[in-house]
Design a protein around this motif. Structure first.
Motif, PDB file in Angstrom:
ATOM      1  N   LEU A  85       0.848  -1.192   0.000  1.00 14.16           N
ATOM      2  CA  LEU A  85       0.000   0.000   0.000  1.00 14.16           C
ATOM      3  C   LEU A  85       0.887   1.247   0.000  1.00 14.16           C
ATOM      4  O   LEU A  85       1.834   1.343   0.784  1.00 14.16           O
ATOM      5  N   ILE A  86       0.584   2.177  -0.865  1.00 15.63           N
ATOM      6  CA  ILE A  86       1.377   3.411  -0.980  1.00 15.63           C
ATOM      7  C   ILE A  86       0.714   4.491  -0.130  1.00 15.63           C
ATOM      8  O   ILE A  86      -0.299   5.077  -0.510  1.00 15.63           O
ATOM      9  N   LYS A  87       1.291   4.751   1.045  1.00 16.85           N
ATOM     10  CA  LYS A  87       0.655   5.618   2.039  1.00 16.85           C
ATOM     11  C   LYS A  87       0.446   7.037   1.531  1.00 16.85           C
ATOM     12  O   LYS A  87      -0.515   7.708   1.903  1.00 16.85           O
ATOM     13  N   GLN A 119     -12.994  -6.588   2.934  1.00 18.45           N
ATOM     14  CA  GLN A 119     -13.184  -5.671   4.058  1.00 18.45           C
ATOM     15  C   GLN A 119     -11.856  -5.307   4.700  1.00 18.45           C
ATOM     16  O   GLN A 119     -11.611  -4.149   5.060  1.00 18.45           O
ATOM     17  N   TRP A 120     -10.979  -6.307   4.833  1.00 10.72           N
ATOM     18  CA  TRP A 120      -9.670  -6.054   5.440  1.00 10.72           C
ATOM     19  C   TRP A 120      -8.820  -5.145   4.556  1.00 10.72           C
ATOM     20  O   TRP A 120      -8.144  -4.228   5.056  1.00 10.72           O
ATOM     21  N   LEU A 121      -8.867  -5.366   3.238  1.00 14.70           N
ATOM     22  CA  LEU A 121      -8.125  -4.494   2.322  1.00 14.70           C
ATOM     23  C   LEU A 121      -8.622  -3.051   2.429  1.00 14.70           C
ATOM     24  O   LEU A 121      -7.823  -2.106   2.485  1.00 14.70           O
ATOM     25  N   SER A 127      -6.849   2.891   7.164  1.00 13.13           N
ATOM     26  CA  SER A 127      -5.950   3.176   8.286  1.00 13.13           C
ATOM     27  C   SER A 127      -4.731   3.966   7.840  1.00 13.13           C
ATOM     28  O   SER A 127      -4.060   4.600   8.665  1.00 13.13           O
ATOM     29  N   MET A 128      -4.418   3.925   6.544  1.00 13.69           N
ATOM     30  CA  MET A 128      -3.297   4.703   6.001  1.00 13.69           C
ATOM     31  C   MET A 128      -3.774   5.988   5.327  1.00 13.69           C
ATOM     32  O   MET A 128      -3.001   6.672   4.659  1.00 13.69           O
TER      33      MET A 128
END
Length: 366
Positions: A85-87, A119-121, A127-128
């Protein structure tokens, strides 16, 4: 030497490093037009070649998307979500909508709950600070989910360009090649793949007369395990077929080593099953926690392998994190490697990872 520029993507031509932007063999410099190897392969073989750039170069390049208008497709590796994931993406792409695509679905056990995975993705992205319009699961290698995703891209892009972004090793070039194959047919080579004024480092693949699918170089994120292991070890830790769960009945004060790349201590709790989901070729070793430090000191790179000698020379020291599980069926996620499912609440575990590649918790996917 006179500076030469690729007439496909506009990057300055270089003949030294095949894995960096702008590479062309010296024999190609006499051709007209002059194309970098990446553009040459797209034009003549209908293939997009993956290249990587540094974090700073990536930020400069992708920030240009924020000045344009289009859809951003962010491809991530299901086995390394935190690392892929690119924050900084929302800041770079401005108000352009983002859809999140989890790749390598074919490698997960068939019993994986795909709804929970989506959902987790979504929650991991949130969160980021990444707000995504939608989440899709695909396999670039097998083609699973590509048709559904392609249709969604057509809807979400609203007749605008599509920018595909991702870190290295997420399967981005394979994904784009799938889309090209789907839209053009396997034997139909793209002959007009370049628009005037193309941004340096981007490759534009026409979707219609006015819009394009735009490939961006992969960012090198040093929080990914892939950057600390040798090519040989990478083959061992990267699944190449559906992973099979391995179950260990553990008492407290027992430890599992995943090769010598990660470790999980069962600190406190009732005897129970630890279900391990890692590449089938990655050895798992069980021992008493009291013996674990000495075992690691004396046998990393030998009994506890991988790492091989090349990996050992660059692998950061372990850092530890302790977790007390409060819910039934929790996954301990080891980024870039896999995860362990623990069924009982009230269990305390301690996870060890190379520094910078942190373990985390999630609700069990299976």
């Amino acid at each position: 030497m006179e500076k030469l520029y690729c007439q496909g993507c506009g990057i300055m031509i270089q003949t030294e490093n095949q894995t960096e932007l702008g590479y062309a063999p010296k024999s190609a410099l006499d051709r007209d037009p002059i194309l970098c190897q990446r553009c040459f392969r797209l034009k003549h073989y209908n293939q997009v070649q993956s290249v990587a750039i540094s974090d700073e170069e990536f930020l400069d390049l992708i920030s240009q998307i924020g000045e344009a208008s289009g859809l951003v497709v962010h491809l991530v590796d299901i086995f390394d979500v935190s690392g892929s994931l690119i924050k900084s993406l929302p800041r770079l792409v401005g108000h352009n909508p983002i859809i999140l695509v989890g790749n390598k679905l074919d490698l997960l056990p068939k019993s994986t709950n795909q709804r929970k995975l989506k959902q987790w993705l979504r929650s991991s992205a949130k969160s980021m600070g990444i707000d995504v319009k939608d989440v899709f699961l695909i396999s670039s290698a097998k083609g699973h989910g590509i048709d559904e995703l392609a249709e969604a891209i057509d809807d979400y892009r609203a007749q605008k360009d599509v920018y595909v972004v991702g870190t290295t090793n997420v399967g981005k070039s394979t994904f784009i090649n799938r889309l090209i194959k789907r839209s053009t047919g396997e034997n139909n080579v793209i002959t007009t793949s370049y628009f005037p004024g193309t941004t340096l480092g981007f490759i534009e693949i026409p979707l219609d007369e006015t819009t394009a699918l735009i490939d961006t170089p992969g960012i090198v994120n040093k929080q990914q395990m892939v950057h600390y292991v040798s090519d040989h070890d990478l083959k061992l830790i990267t699944p190449n077929k559906e992973i099979k769960p391995r179950v260990y009945q553990l008492n407290s004060e027992q430890t599992l080593f995943f090769g010598g790349l990660a470790r999980l201590d069962f600190v406190k709790g009732e005897k129970q099953s630890f279900v391990c989901y890692f590449a089938n070729a990655l050895p798992i070793h069980r021992t008493k926690t009291a013996n674990a430090d000495e075992l690691y000191r004396n046998h990393k790179g030998k009994l506890l392998s991988p790492p091989d000698q090349e990996t050992l020379s660059q692998l950061p020291a372990f850092t530890e994190a302790t977790f007390r599980l409060t819910e039934e069926k929790t996954d301990i996620v080891f980024p870039g490697l896999g995860w362990v499912t623990i069924n009982r609440p009230g269990t305390t575990v301690r996870a060890y990872n190379p520094k910078g590649v942190s373990a985390s918790l999630r609700k069990a996917l299976i």
